[in-house]
Motif scaffolding. Structure first.
Motif, PDB file in Angstrom:
ATOM      1  N   SER B 132      13.209  34.980 -31.760  1.00 17.36           N
ATOM      2  CA  SER B 132      13.279  35.093 -33.929  1.00 17.36           C
ATOM      3  C   SER B 132      13.980  33.909 -34.544  1.00 17.36           C
ATOM      4  O   SER B 132      13.816  33.859 -35.269  1.00 17.36           O
ATOM      5  CB  SER B 132      13.169  36.715 -33.833  1.00 17.36           C
ATOM      6  N   HIS B 133      15.522  34.643 -33.883  1.00 13.94           N
ATOM      7  CA  HIS B 133      16.775  33.805 -34.036  1.00 13.94           C
ATOM      8  C   HIS B 133      16.420  33.258 -34.143  1.00 13.94           C
ATOM      9  O   HIS B 133      17.267  31.855 -34.923  1.00 13.94           O
ATOM     10  CB  HIS B 133      17.271  34.203 -33.410  1.00 13.94           C
ATOM     11  N   LEU B 134      15.209  31.885 -32.802  1.00 12.93           N
ATOM     12  CA  LEU B 134      15.075  30.344 -32.697  1.00 12.93           C
ATOM     13  C   LEU B 134      14.599  30.313 -33.824  1.00 12.93           C
ATOM     14  O   LEU B 134      14.995  29.126 -34.569  1.00 12.93           O
ATOM     15  CB  LEU B 134      14.670  30.155 -31.580  1.00 12.93           C
ATOM     16  N   VAL B 135      13.462  30.747 -33.600  1.00 10.99           N
ATOM     17  CA  VAL B 135      12.693  30.169 -35.313  1.00 10.99           C
ATOM     18  C   VAL B 135      13.085  30.486 -36.957  1.00 10.99           C
ATOM     19  O   VAL B 135      13.143  29.773 -37.443  1.00 10.99           O
ATOM     20  CB  VAL B 135      10.677  31.009 -35.308  1.00 10.99           C
ATOM     21  N   TRP B 136      13.705  31.349 -36.960  1.00 13.71           N
ATOM     22  CA  TRP B 136      15.240  31.634 -38.424  1.00 13.71           C
ATOM     23  C   TRP B 136      15.523  29.879 -38.537  1.00 13.71           C
ATOM     24  O   TRP B 136      15.752  29.759 -39.066  1.00 13.71           O
ATOM     25  CB  TRP B 136      15.941  32.653 -37.869  1.00 13.71           C
ATOM     26  N   LEU B 137      15.911  29.898 -36.850  1.00 13.29           N
ATOM     27  CA  LEU B 137      17.246  28.997 -36.782  1.00 13.29           C
ATOM     28  C   LEU B 137      16.917  27.032 -37.607  1.00 13.29           C
ATOM     29  O   LEU B 137      16.780  26.685 -38.607  1.00 13.29           O
ATOM     30  CB  LEU B 137      18.019  28.961 -35.872  1.00 13.29           C
ATOM     31  N   GLY B 138      16.050  27.366 -36.480  1.00 12.55           N
ATOM     32  CA  GLY B 138      15.188  26.251 -37.302  1.00 12.55           C
ATOM     33  C   GLY B 138      14.433  25.764 -38.649  1.00 12.55           C
ATOM     34  O   GLY B 138      14.614  24.939 -39.360  1.00 12.55           O
ATOM     35  N   THR B 139      13.204  26.725 -38.606  1.00 18.24           N
ATOM     36  CA  THR B 139      13.082  26.779 -40.565  1.00 18.24           C
ATOM     37  C   THR B 139      14.293  26.887 -41.345  1.00 18.24           C
ATOM     38  O   THR B 139      14.595  25.884 -42.196  1.00 18.24           O
ATOM     39  CB  THR B 139      12.411  28.179 -40.867  1.00 18.24           C
ATOM     40  N   HIS B 140      15.353  27.502 -41.229  1.00 17.21           N
ATOM     41  CA  HIS B 140      16.361  28.055 -41.964  1.00 17.21           C
ATOM     42  C   HIS B 140      16.965  26.187 -41.987  1.00 17.21           C
ATOM     43  O   HIS B 140      17.658  26.053 -43.477  1.00 17.21           O
ATOM     44  CB  HIS B 140      17.853  28.597 -41.673  1.00 17.21           C
ATOM     45  N   ALA B 141      17.552  25.800 -41.485  1.00 19.93           N
ATOM     46  CA  ALA B 141      18.225  24.216 -40.728  1.00 19.93           C
ATOM     47  C   ALA B 141      17.043  23.161 -41.679  1.00 19.93           C
ATOM     48  O   ALA B 141      17.299  22.288 -42.254  1.00 19.93           O
ATOM     49  CB  ALA B 141      18.641  23.983 -39.585  1.00 19.93           C
ATOM     50  N   LEU B 142      15.910  23.492 -41.549  1.00 20.73           N
ATOM     51  CA  LEU B 142      14.626  22.360 -42.558  1.00 20.73           C
ATOM     52  C   LEU B 142      14.416  22.864 -43.243  1.00 20.73           C
ATOM     53  O   LEU B 142      15.120  21.140 -44.072  1.00 20.73           O
ATOM     54  CB  LEU B 142      13.556  22.819 -41.401  1.00 20.73           C
ATOM     55  N   ASP B 143      15.020  23.924 -43.856  1.00 22.62           N
ATOM     56  CA  ASP B 143      14.559  23.926 -45.295  1.00 22.62           C
ATOM     57  C   ASP B 143      15.892  23.466 -45.995  1.00 22.62           C
ATOM     58  O   ASP B 143      16.095  22.907 -47.049  1.00 22.62           O
ATOM     59  CB  ASP B 143      15.325  25.625 -45.795  1.00 22.62           C
ATOM     60  N   ILE B 144      17.468  23.110 -45.507  1.00 28.07           N
ATOM     61  CA  ILE B 144      18.399  22.940 -46.103  1.00 28.07           C
ATOM     62  C   ILE B 144      18.552  21.386 -46.008  1.00 28.07           C
ATOM     63  O   ILE B 144      19.402  20.671 -46.233  1.00 28.07           O
ATOM     64  CB  ILE B 144      19.321  23.518 -45.611  1.00 28.07           C
ATOM     65  N   GLY B 145      17.455  20.846 -44.840  1.00 24.65           N
ATOM     66  CA  GLY B 145      17.308  19.633 -44.490  1.00 24.65           C
ATOM     67  C   GLY B 145      18.071  18.683 -43.032  1.00 24.65           C
ATOM     68  O   GLY B 145      17.992  17.742 -43.141  1.00 24.65           O
ATOM     69  N   ALA B 146      18.482  19.333 -42.204  1.00 20.65           N
ATOM     70  CA  ALA B 146      18.456  19.052 -41.067  1.00 20.65           C
ATOM     71  C   ALA B 146      17.211  19.502 -40.033  1.00 20.65           C
ATOM     72  O   ALA B 146      17.802  20.700 -39.670  1.00 20.65           O
ATOM     73  CB  ALA B 146      19.607  20.042 -40.032  1.00 20.65           C
ATOM     74  N   MET B 147      16.684  18.383 -39.568  1.00 19.44           N
ATOM     75  CA  MET B 147      15.164  18.526 -38.904  1.00 19.44           C
ATOM     76  C   MET B 147      15.391  18.222 -38.175  1.00 19.44           C
ATOM     77  O   MET B 147      14.844  19.218 -37.094  1.00 19.44           O
ATOM     78  CB  MET B 147      14.722  17.379 -39.571  1.00 19.44           C
ATOM     79  N   SER B 148      16.866  17.617 -37.039  1.00 19.27           N
ATOM     80  CA  SER B 148      16.092  18.180 -35.695  1.00 19.27           C
ATOM     81  C   SER B 148      16.910  19.385 -35.168  1.00 19.27           C
ATOM     82  O   SER B 148      15.938  19.585 -34.233  1.00 19.27           O
ATOM     83  CB  SER B 148      17.882  17.214 -35.203  1.00 19.27           C
ATOM     84  N   VAL B 149      17.362  20.536 -35.469  1.00 20.34           N
ATOM     85  CA  VAL B 149      17.779  21.475 -35.421  1.00 20.34           C
ATOM     86  C   VAL B 149      16.022  22.242 -35.539  1.00 20.34           C
ATOM     87  O   VAL B 149      16.103  23.001 -33.458  1.00 20.34           O
ATOM     88  CB  VAL B 149      18.748  22.183 -36.076  1.00 20.34           C
ATOM     89  N   PHE B 150      15.229  22.481 -36.111  1.00 20.41           N
ATOM     90  CA  PHE B 150      14.360  22.681 -35.759  1.00 20.41           C
ATOM     91  C   PHE B 150      13.788  22.622 -34.017  1.00 20.41           C
ATOM     92  O   PHE B 150      13.056  23.031 -33.778  1.00 20.41           O
ATOM     93  CB  PHE B 150      13.032  21.998 -37.186  1.00 20.41           C
ATOM     94  N   LEU B 151      13.085  20.822 -34.160  1.00 19.55           N
ATOM     95  CA  LEU B 151      12.888  20.107 -32.649  1.00 19.55           C
ATOM     96  C   LEU B 151      13.694  20.933 -31.293  1.00 19.55           C
ATOM     97  O   LEU B 151      12.884  21.355 -30.572  1.00 19.55           O
ATOM     98  CB  LEU B 151      12.817  19.049 -32.717  1.00 19.55           C
ATOM     99  N   TYR B 152      14.849  20.994 -31.267  1.00 15.94           N
ATOM    100  CA  TYR B 152      15.628  21.365 -30.165  1.00 15.94           C
ATOM    101  C   TYR B 152      15.202  23.669 -30.552  1.00 15.94           C
ATOM    102  O   TYR B 152      15.337  23.952 -28.817  1.00 15.94           O
ATOM    103  CB  TYR B 152      16.614  21.257 -30.709  1.00 15.94           C
ATOM    104  N   CYS B 153      15.509  23.907 -31.549  1.00 17.29           N
ATOM    105  CA  CYS B 153      14.785  25.078 -30.527  1.00 17.29           C
ATOM    106  C   CYS B 153      13.721  25.683 -30.920  1.00 17.29           C
ATOM    107  O   CYS B 153      13.958  26.502 -29.872  1.00 17.29           O
ATOM    108  CB  CYS B 153      15.296  25.909 -32.840  1.00 17.29           C
ATOM    109  N   PHE B 154      12.014  25.129 -31.365  1.00 15.28           N
ATOM    110  CA  PHE B 154      11.238  25.348 -30.781  1.00 15.28           C
ATOM    111  C   PHE B 154      11.011  24.671 -29.362  1.00 15.28           C
ATOM    112  O   PHE B 154      10.252  24.879 -28.804  1.00 15.28           O
ATOM    113  CB  PHE B 154      10.465  24.315 -31.457  1.00 15.28           C
TER     114      PHE B 154
END
Lengths: 160, 413
Positions: B132-154
């Motif tokens: 759950s925290h991985l999905v949170w981190l990915g989408t939270h970073a994506l919202d703020i503008g850090a796209m690559s984190v999303f791909l790593y988290c997933f």
């Protein structure tokens, strides 16, 4: 330039307009970034690293319905959400397709009750149904490939 | 600037009174509708914003776009059937929901759960927390503008999902916990797979931190944003990382241990500033602590059965049915009629990745629950959102919404 020097003169290809347009449409379908419930998480997985939907020219999820041509209804559609969903569908420009992802969107799934619309096809026309609760990313990709096959068979006479 | 009267507001003006200030009615401030279709509302949240320029004057969440009637559906399902529904409430924490519900049924029926099942429950619940925290981190970073984190988290999330699929046959909606224990024992490949993950994952958390923690853009967008004081957090009923970000030491796993959480050593990270950045740091640290718990659970995993042998409530194993008439009768009774718990009411709470997840269960002695209610953290946190959002810019709102980690399925159910 580079291609010509490597392969030589490639000549001219003749193709029916219908086929060329249909081919182009399947190669750059832009889905709408529209998640409803659990299936949206699997839709995100499909977008992300391992499954990588951009292999099919679909890496651009557009948050605006005006820029998208595929609506993936990912999750249960509730009675409160249904008018919003219909409005979003109406705002999408033609040509447009709808993919119903998961059991809830397709037929209500496990939620046969007062709150959930029993299948999104009650409010928008659906092209492809994907079963599963939630469907695996492979299943979603399979559904999208089926949609591509379907689009390739569309006729110029039906466009108007 | 347009007032409500000039803008394309379709709702009833009377409904808005009390939600927006008098200034909105004169056209001094603007009323803006954010959602339910918005890329960073994490589902189908609608926010009615009153804006003075770019500054938020008032923020009113409108929930219910994902109201599925799950609590009502419970009343028409037998106790053991209803586990399926719990997965689909908070769909980032399916096994945690299973756990809350199963613990409630077990409290009602006074069922005992074998130690092996309890340890496996803890292990899988912690993996779900990481998930759950991985999905949170990915989408939270994506919202703020850090796209690559999303791909790593997933990428890492797929590893956890593979483990769930191995034990339960389903990636997300596992329905693996049952009243009285687990559906079945874990397969042989389970332990090496979890050990692989334990070796693989810590370096990845460091990678996320490298991308974000010291990143000046990230700090600018998150530090000092969405401040929530400790008093306010308690007063508004916040729990989980949102509460601990404000420095209040309250974790149900420590305070009221359930499912043998008191056997494990782990720290509860606390924040100091109560802003978006502190909540981010806490969730990152929680992933590390979850790994610690998983490792301890795996090292000390007891052997033995994974289901209670109270045949009144738990069906006998398949092997017994072939030669024991009594087992056959129990099996038949449980699968046709279901079990009848004693009359009464129970309330059980667990620490979900979002906060306190409570399950209230009322029984009238029939095989179906009389009433089920879930106290879900997302709903409570959403009611604290206006308090955090007031006075901030509209661009910061997506960061604040991300930091309280809402799941609309959890909120509306």
């Amino acid at each position: 330039m580079g291609l010509t020097s490597k392969l030589g003169e490639m000549g001219v290809i003749t193709v029916r307009l219908e086929d060329a347009v249909n081919w182009a449409r399947t190669r750059a379908m832009w889905p709408m970034l529209f998640g409803l419930a659990c299936c949206a998480i699997e839709m995100m997985s499909t977008q992300a690293s391992l499954y990588d939907l951009s292999r099919f020219g679909m890496e651009l999820m557009r948050p605006s319905p005006r820029q998208s041509d595929l609506m993936i209804v990912a999750g249960r559609v509730t009675r409160k959400m249904a008018p919003v969903l219909r409005q979003l569908y109406d705002q999408m420009p033609e040509p447009k397709w709808v993919l119903s992802m998961g059991d809830c969107a397709s037929c209500g799934g496990v939620f046969n009750n007062y709150a959930v619309v029993q299948g999104v096809d009650e409010i928008v026309p659906v092209d492809v149904y994907v079963a599963g609760c939630p469907p695996r990313p492979e299943q979603l990709i399979h559904g999208i490939m089926m949609l591509h096959e379907r689009v390739k068979q569309e006729h110029i006479s039906d466009w108007a | 600037m347009t007032g409500i009267r000039d803008s394309a507001w379709e709702g009833d003006l009377e409904q808005l009174k009390g939600l927006v200030s008098e200034r909105a009615l004169t056209g001094e401030t603007m009323v803006l509708n954010m959602g339910p279709q918005h890329p960073s509302t994490h589902g189908v949240l609608r926010l009615i914003l009153e804006l003075d320029g770019e500054t938020i004057v008032n923020c009113t969440p409108d929930v219910g776009y994902l109201h599925t009637g799950i609590e009502k559906t419970f009343e028409s399902k037998r106790y053991e059937q209803a586990v399926v529904l719990t997965d689909r409430m908070d769909y980032l924490n399916p096994l945690g929901n299973n756990l809350a519900y199963c613990l409630a049924v077990e409290k009602l029926t006074e069922l005992d759960v074998p130690p092996r099942a309890q340890y496996l429950r803890v292990l899988l619940a912690e993996l779900t927390r990481i998930n759950s925290h991985l999905v949170w981190l990915g989408t939270h970073a994506l919202d703020i503008g850090a796209m690559s984190v999303f791909l790593y988290c997933f990428r890492e999330r797929e590893k956890v999902l593979d483990i769930f699929e191995m034990v339960a046959g389903q990636r997300m909606m596992a329905t693996y916990f049952r009243p009285g224990g687990l559906w079945r024992d874990v397969p042989e490949e389970f332990e090496p797979a979890v050990r692989d993950f334990l070796d693989y994952f810590p370096a990845k958390i460091d990678d996320y931190e490298k991308l974000l923690t010291e990143n000046p853009l990230w700090r600018d967008r998150t530090q000092g944003i969405g401040y929530l004081s400790a008093d306010d957090a308690v007063r508004l009923g916040c729990t989980g990382p949102t509460l601990r970000g404000s420095g209040v030491n309250w974790d149900i796993r420590k305070a009221i241990p359930y499912s043998s959480y008191d056997h494990f050593e782990f720290d509860v990270p606390l924040g100091q500033h109560g802003d978006v950045y502190d909540r981010y740091l806490i969730r990152i640290e929680e992933m590390r602590q979850s790994l610690r718990i998983v490792r301890q659970a795996l090292d000390n995993l007891p052997s033995g059965p994974v289901r209670s042998n109270n045949r009144k409530y738990v069906p006998p194993p398949r092997s017994e049915i072939g030669h024991s008439m009594e087992a056959l009768i129990h099996h038949f009774k449980l699968w046709t009629e279901g079990f009848r718990p004693p009359e009464g009411e129970v309330y059980v709470r667990v620490e979900s990745p979002r906060g306190e997840l409570g399950c209230f269960l009322a029984s009238d002695g029939s095989p179906r629950p009389w009433r089920v209610h879930f106290r879900t953290p997302s709903f409570i946190h959403l009611s604290a959102l206006p308090h955090m959002a007031k006075g901030h810019m509209i661009a910061d709102l997506v960061g604040i919404v991300g930091s309280i980690d809402i799941v609309l399925g959890d909120c509306d159910r």
